[in-house]
Scaffold this motif. Structure first.
Motif, mmCIF file in Angstrom:
data_model
loop_
_atom_site.group_PDB
_atom_site.id
_atom_site.type_symbol
_atom_site.label_atom_id
_atom_site.label_comp_id
_atom_site.label_asym_id
_atom_site.label_seq_id
_atom_site.Cartn_x
_atom_site.Cartn_y
_atom_site.Cartn_z
ATOM 1 N N TRP A 150 35.254 9.653 18.042
ATOM 2 C CA TRP A 150 34.782 8.836 16.926
ATOM 3 C C TRP A 150 33.300 8.525 17.068
ATOM 4 N N GLU A 151 32.864 8.334 18.304
ATOM 5 C CA GLU A 151 31.457 8.003 18.543
ATOM 6 C C GLU A 151 30.534 9.115 18.052
ATOM 7 N N GLN A 152 30.983 10.365 18.170
ATOM 8 C CA GLN A 152 30.181 11.487 17.686
ATOM 9 C C GLN A 152 29.903 11.327 16.187
ATOM 10 N N GLY A 153 30.951 11.010 15.437
ATOM 11 C CA GLY A 153 30.802 10.814 13.997
ATOM 12 C C GLY A 153 29.965 9.598 13.657
ATOM 13 N N ALA A 154 30.132 8.536 14.445
ATOM 14 C CA ALA A 154 29.365 7.312 14.212
ATOM 15 C C ALA A 154 27.879 7.569 14.429
ATOM 16 N N ARG A 155 27.556 8.300 15.489
ATOM 17 C CA ARG A 155 26.148 8.635 15.753
ATOM 18 C C ARG A 155 25.580 9.470 14.601
ATOM 19 N N ALA A 156 26.353 10.417 14.126
ATOM 20 C CA ALA A 156 25.888 11.259 13.009
ATOM 21 C C ALA A 156 25.621 10.410 11.770
ATOM 22 N N TYR A 157 26.498 9.453 11.495
ATOM 23 C CA TYR A 157 26.310 8.584 10.327
ATOM 24 C C TYR A 157 25.020 7.777 10.460
ATOM 25 N N TYR A 158 24.812 7.195 11.634
ATOM 26 C CA TYR A 158 23.607 6.388 11.840
ATOM 27 C C TYR A 158 22.336 7.239 11.800
ATOM 28 N N VAL A 159 22.444 8.488 12.259
ATOM 29 C CA VAL A 159 21.306 9.404 12.150
ATOM 30 C C VAL A 159 21.002 9.664 10.674
ATOM 31 N N PHE A 186 20.022 11.665 17.571
ATOM 32 C CA PHE A 186 21.433 11.466 17.907
ATOM 33 C C PHE A 186 21.575 10.718 19.234
ATOM 34 N N ASP A 187 20.741 11.071 20.218
ATOM 35 C CA ASP A 187 20.829 10.482 21.559
ATOM 36 C C ASP A 187 19.808 9.369 21.796
ATOM 37 N N SER A 188 19.169 8.922 20.732
ATOM 38 C CA SER A 188 18.100 7.936 20.882
ATOM 39 C C SER A 188 18.638 6.540 21.205
ATOM 40 N N PHE A 189 17.755 5.712 21.718
ATOM 41 C CA PHE A 189 18.114 4.330 22.049
ATOM 42 C C PHE A 189 18.528 3.565 20.794
ATOM 43 N N ILE A 201 25.657 1.979 17.996
ATOM 44 C CA ILE A 201 27.016 2.250 18.489
ATOM 45 C C ILE A 201 27.559 1.017 19.201
ATOM 46 N N ALA A 202 26.726 0.393 20.007
ATOM 47 C CA ALA A 202 27.143 -0.812 20.729
ATOM 48 C C ALA A 202 27.520 -1.921 19.749
ATOM 49 N N GLU A 203 26.760 -2.041 18.685
ATOM 50 C CA GLU A 203 27.037 -3.059 17.666
ATOM 51 C C GLU A 203 28.361 -2.779 16.965
ATOM 52 N N SER A 204 28.609 -1.501 16.638
ATOM 53 C CA SER A 204 29.855 -1.112 15.989
ATOM 54 C C SER A 204 31.051 -1.447 16.872
ATOM 55 N N ASN A 205 30.954 -1.117 18.149
ATOM 56 C CA ASN A 205 32.049 -1.392 19.079
ATOM 57 C C ASN A 205 32.262 -2.881 19.278
ATOM 58 N N GLN A 206 31.188 -3.634 19.291
ATOM 59 C CA GLN A 206 31.299 -5.081 19.441
ATOM 60 C C GLN A 206 32.052 -5.687 18.256
ATOM 61 N N LEU A 207 31.730 -5.235 17.055
ATOM 62 C CA LEU A 207 32.428 -5.725 15.868
ATOM 63 C C LEU A 207 33.898 -5.323 15.880
ATOM 64 N N ALA A 208 34.172 -4.086 16.284
ATOM 65 C CA ALA A 208 35.557 -3.601 16.339
ATOM 66 C C ALA A 208 36.383 -4.448 17.305
#
Length: 205
Positions: free
Chosen positions: A90-99, A148-151, A157-164
């Protein structure tokens, strides 16, 4: 005259049925009440936040209903999407969305990504596939991979996981209304329940 009366009765019945249906939505059955409500992004509006994943069948089925709803939402609603990143895939897709957001192509790529996975003959769920997919929208692979791999994306991603975690989500799609209620499912009923809860919050204001 007779036809006018019949039409009037039909309209009244339809309105009555809609209100009855809305009144039937109950906590624990049609939606979940968040035990510790979260602060929303824009306090003076009613926030509706959709958690999703590009590889989720139910997210794909829900999307057309969400798109229809988004075309008519009033100004007092603040809508935002949060790609779920609760598993490595899922993180792969989340990173793509944020990119896609960071590079300004989200509006052009969001729906096509869903359709590529479910209506097309390809699966776009991992970094390499996403990078190739985005070249069709003018994003060079090298630029995509760097972002994709940027800070900045890792922070998202960290924010998304925190909310989840705060909402104690176990799956997607999940639509959170004003940080207080969670609606899950993959059909039009989700939008109906969301509208019911939005109205509930609107009356409180």
């Amino acid at each position: 005259m007779k036809n006018f009366i019949l039409k009037s009765v039909a309209v009244i019945f339809a309105v009555f049925s809609t209100h009855t249906m809305a009144a039937d939505f109950v906590a624990g059955k049609d939606y979940t009440v968040v035990q510790n409500p979260e602060k929303t992004s824009v306090p003076d509006k009613i926030e509706v936040r959709e958690f999703f994943w590009y590889g989720c069948t139910y997210c794909f089925k829900l999307e057309p209903h969400m798109q229809t709803w988004l075309k008519k939402i009033p100004n007092d609603i603040y809508f935002l999407r949060t790609p779920a990143a609760m598993t490595p895939m899922w993180e792969q897709g989340a990173r793509a969305y944020y990119v896609s957001e960071a590079l300004g192509v989200r509006k052009r790529t969001h729906l096509p990504l869903f359709h590529a996975n479910f209506s097309g003959n390809q699966k776009v769920l991992q970094k390499d596939a996403f990078a190739k997919f985005f070249t069709k929208y003018g994003v060079p692979e090298k630029k995509f991979n760097t972002m994709f791999d940027s800070f900045a994306i890792t922070a998202k991603i960290a924010e998304s996981n925190q909310l989840a975690r705060k909402y104690q989500l176990t799956g997607v799609p999940a639509v959170v209304v004003n940080g207080k209620y969670i609606v899950q499912g993959g059909d039009e009923k989700v939008v109906q329940v969301v509208e019911y809860l939005v109205d509930k919050e609107r009356k409180k204001k």
